[in-house]
Design an enzyme around this catalytic site. Sequence first.
Site, mmCIF file in Angstrom:
data_model
loop_
_atom_site.group_PDB
_atom_site.id
_atom_site.type_symbol
_atom_site.label_atom_id
_atom_site.label_comp_id
_atom_site.label_asym_id
_atom_site.label_seq_id
_atom_site.Cartn_x
_atom_site.Cartn_y
_atom_site.Cartn_z
ATOM 1 N N ASP A 176 11.382 32.026 16.038
ATOM 2 C CA ASP A 176 11.148 33.322 16.695
ATOM 3 C C ASP A 176 10.949 34.424 15.660
ATOM 4 O O ASP A 176 10.137 35.339 15.853
ATOM 5 C CB ASP A 176 12.366 33.722 17.537
ATOM 6 C CG ASP A 176 12.582 32.856 18.752
ATOM 7 O OD1 ASP A 176 12.514 33.378 19.869
ATOM 8 O OD2 ASP A 176 12.827 31.644 18.581
ATOM 9 N N ASP A 321 11.733 23.295 23.835
ATOM 10 C CA ASP A 321 12.778 22.644 24.626
ATOM 11 C C ASP A 321 12.766 23.197 26.041
ATOM 12 O O ASP A 321 13.296 24.279 26.243
ATOM 13 C CB ASP A 321 14.149 22.785 23.965
ATOM 14 C CG ASP A 321 14.412 24.173 23.360
ATOM 15 O OD1 ASP A 321 13.463 24.938 23.120
ATOM 16 O OD2 ASP A 321 15.586 24.466 23.118
ATOM 17 N N GLU A 514 10.248 36.521 27.580
ATOM 18 C CA GLU A 514 10.027 35.462 26.584
ATOM 19 C C GLU A 514 8.836 34.587 26.945
ATOM 20 O O GLU A 514 8.216 33.981 26.081
ATOM 21 C CB GLU A 514 11.279 34.583 26.457
ATOM 22 C CG GLU A 514 11.654 33.886 27.761
ATOM 23 C CD GLU A 514 12.714 32.816 27.604
ATOM 24 O OE1 GLU A 514 12.988 32.393 26.469
ATOM 25 O OE2 GLU A 514 13.246 32.383 28.632
ATOM 26 N N GLU A 529 16.072 25.418 31.573
ATOM 27 C CA GLU A 529 17.522 25.332 31.700
ATOM 28 C C GLU A 529 18.217 26.651 32.007
ATOM 29 O O GLU A 529 19.409 26.680 32.229
ATOM 30 C CB GLU A 529 18.108 24.774 30.390
ATOM 31 C CG GLU A 529 17.588 23.396 30.041
ATOM 32 C CD GLU A 529 18.240 22.856 28.776
ATOM 33 O OE1 GLU A 529 18.934 21.835 28.875
ATOM 34 O OE2 GLU A 529 18.066 23.471 27.712
#
Length: 583
Positions: A176, A321, A514, A529
Amino acid sequence: MPGRTWKLCLLLLLGLGLGSQEALPPPCESEIYCHGELLHQVQMAKFYQDDKQFVDMPLSIAPEQVLQTFTELSRDHNHSIPREQLQAFVQEHFQAKGQELQPWTPADWKDSPQFLQKISDAKLRVWAGQLHQLWKKLGKKMKPEVLSHPERFSLIYSEHPFIVPGGRFVEFYYWDSYWVMEGLLLSEMAETVKGMLQNFLDLVKTYGHVPNGGRVYYLQRSQPPLLTLMMDCYLTHTNDTTFLQENIETLALELDFWTKNRTVSVSLEGKNYLLNRYYVPYGGPRPESYSKDTELADTLPEGDREALWAELKAGAESGWDFSSRWLIGGPNPNSLSGIRTSKLVPVDLNAFLCQAEELMSKFYSRLGNDSQATKYRTLRAQRLAALNAVLWDEETGAWFDYDLENKKKNQEFYPSNLTPLWAGCFSDPGVADKALKYLEDSRILTYQYGIPTSLQKTGQQWDFPNAWAPLQDLVIRGLAKAPLPRAQEVAFQLAQNWIRTNFDVYSQKSAMYEKYDISNGGQPGGGGEYEVQEGFGWTNGVVLMLLDRYGDRLTSGSQLAFLEPHCLAATLLPSLLFSLLPW
């Protein structure tokens, strides 16, 4: 511990499949934050909506005392503490998350950085100014007690303040930070960037690599290796050769980590090629997603659970992920339980390393060390040959992840397939034209609100319909750097689409996210998640980069359908005529 260490080394050296017979070492030694009965009981009680909350909570007293009290309590209740008592134990021995960090306004923040003047559209210029303001909200500084009592925190101490992604991510994250730094440098905040770089370099000196993020439970996994590129961006803006001289060996040390621990050999047509993969041979559920990982493992035979947990960690190391990228080719490509990250040779990882090797050669030349410059030039040449032989597909005009078990490429679309174009890691001058045709053939250019992360709908956050800022950058800058006017115009149109999506959502919600859902107009993204997070470091950085590059052309007006590139002449002609008018 020595026995565990040599077994782990043997695994790494042999590149064996992750074993099902013996437990792998835990993510870190902490019996509170990384493994053990206390972590298990608390996380499986699900006191918090997000498992990350508990492992981010500082201790009120020394860990030995916390563990002793817990052990006695657990023994008294036959290792199954009633929920109310367990909750009371947590409240007594742990502090609220975020206590160890304090807000920080960067000293080098100033009003009206110069790049704002390059933005013609008044609404976009005001918006860019608001994004520039956000750096002050995302600044964090560690309290002194993290240094004096590190054992009471899951946070890894960093000397210098830093910019965080935002939302649940209140610590630094490795990859990031590259796009954050690009944005900070446009905001003329080079001292903030230098401090963040120094933090990463200090971590390499201590641990041999940059961890995934700033928590002890992230220690044994990294993220896409962009540290060398971060240094290059800083140098471009500051020409601080002294800083490079002081830290060049640390940059080399980080690349050595990937060579020693993440290298895999691929045999093709009688030749062996060395490339890299994501690979984290550490066991147990991820502490920050403990209950999810435990419940997922319960769907598998007991002997397969350690391998699953290691593959989940490798997926987290990839930054993706999670994604269909890591599921395809396995026995269960629609379920996370079939994840097989370490069985794939990723295009983006190898392009990032290829770029880093080129930069290291350039750095050593700049410092007058010709032998080391030659070493890295040779490494890059070897990797370029391996990329061409193993990952490039001439017929399709793109690179693809290579499946080590099935010995074939994964030919699904991902923006990462074009990372070598962005990284300048190719030898064929016609590659940009081929990449453009690949985007056309994949019908990616028909998406009006951003480039999708994949065309697979799995419910994972790194899949359709989400679009992520760094992946827009990989494709847009890859095309923009090409000598073809057609590729450059497509790059601009993709930038225009992404800017409008971000601007429209910001106009509605006064927030940056994001990720974005591009399936039904631009909206905050979903899946995965946790809930979509606001902030947001890398999204802000990419927007500022695009506004800097195309500020004289970008508009905040209504979204236009994106034409197929074979109609590109029709899009180019009006803009050409417009530019010729006597304004």
